[in-house]
Design a protein around this motif. Sequence first.
Motif, PDB file in Angstrom:
ATOM      1  N   THR A  62      -6.244   4.831  -6.430  1.00  0.00           N
ATOM      2  CA  THR A  62      -5.938   3.539  -5.810  1.00  0.00           C
ATOM      3  C   THR A  62      -6.913   2.466  -6.285  1.00  0.00           C
ATOM      4  O   THR A  62      -6.501   1.340  -6.594  1.00  0.00           O
ATOM      5  CB  THR A  62      -5.958   3.658  -4.270  1.00  0.00           C
ATOM      6  N   THR A  78      -1.306  -4.844  -0.490  1.00  0.00           N
ATOM      7  CA  THR A  78      -1.598  -3.560   0.162  1.00  0.00           C
ATOM      8  C   THR A  78      -1.239  -2.417  -0.779  1.00  0.00           C
ATOM      9  O   THR A  78      -0.249  -2.480  -1.503  1.00  0.00           O
ATOM     10  CB  THR A  78      -0.815  -3.371   1.487  1.00  0.00           C
ATOM     11  N   ASP A  80      -1.055   1.840  -0.474  1.00  0.00           N
ATOM     12  CA  ASP A  80      -1.143   3.039   0.347  1.00  0.00           C
ATOM     13  C   ASP A  80      -0.814   4.244  -0.524  1.00  0.00           C
ATOM     14  O   ASP A  80       0.299   4.343  -1.056  1.00  0.00           O
ATOM     15  CB  ASP A  80      -0.174   2.961   1.532  1.00  0.00           C
ATOM     16  N   THR A  82      -0.974   8.565  -0.957  1.00  0.00           N
ATOM     17  CA  THR A  82      -1.194   9.911  -0.431  1.00  0.00           C
ATOM     18  C   THR A  82      -1.285  10.874  -1.616  1.00  0.00           C
ATOM     19  O   THR A  82      -0.734  10.607  -2.687  1.00  0.00           O
ATOM     20  CB  THR A  82      -0.058  10.374   0.505  1.00  0.00           C
TER      21      THR A  82
END
Length: 146
Positions: A62, A78, A80, A82
Motif C-alpha cells: 500500500t 483512500t 484499503d 487485505t
Amino acid sequence: MAAEKSASVHWEGAGKAGVGQISTETGALKQVPYGFASRFGDDTKNSNPEEIVGAAHAACFTMAFAFACEKAGISTETLDTTAKVRLAKDGEGFKIDRIALTLNAKVPGIDEAQFQKIAADAKANCPLSKALAGVPEVTLTATLQS
C-alpha cells in the motif's frame, strides 16, 4: 539510506503445547500471544506468523502504491488492502504457498489502465514482495472505486 527494525519472540514449552509471545521494538506488538491453536486451530484471539506476514505485505504494498501515485503527480484519497496468506502442508512440514492481495482504492483523476499498471508495479517492487519472492503464487486484485 538503510533502516533496520526488529521483532522478538519468547517461547515456552514444546510443539503443540508450547506458547509464545511476539513483540516489536516499537511496541506496536507487545507480548502478543501465539501458539499451535492460533496457527492451525480455532483460536481467533491470538496471533500467528502468517497474519503478521500478511499485515506487513499489505502495508508495504500500500505504501509503495501511494508513493508511486505521488511520484506520478496523482493524489490518493483512500487505499484499503487485505492480504490472505495461505499456509499449506508441504511434505512433513508446511509452507506459505499463496498470498492474495486485494486493493480497493479511491484515486481521483486516474484511469483504469494507469491504476492497474501502478498497482502491478507496486506489487512487484515493494520490499516485502521482493522478500517473499519464494512464495509460488502472489496475486493482486485491484479495484478502482469511483
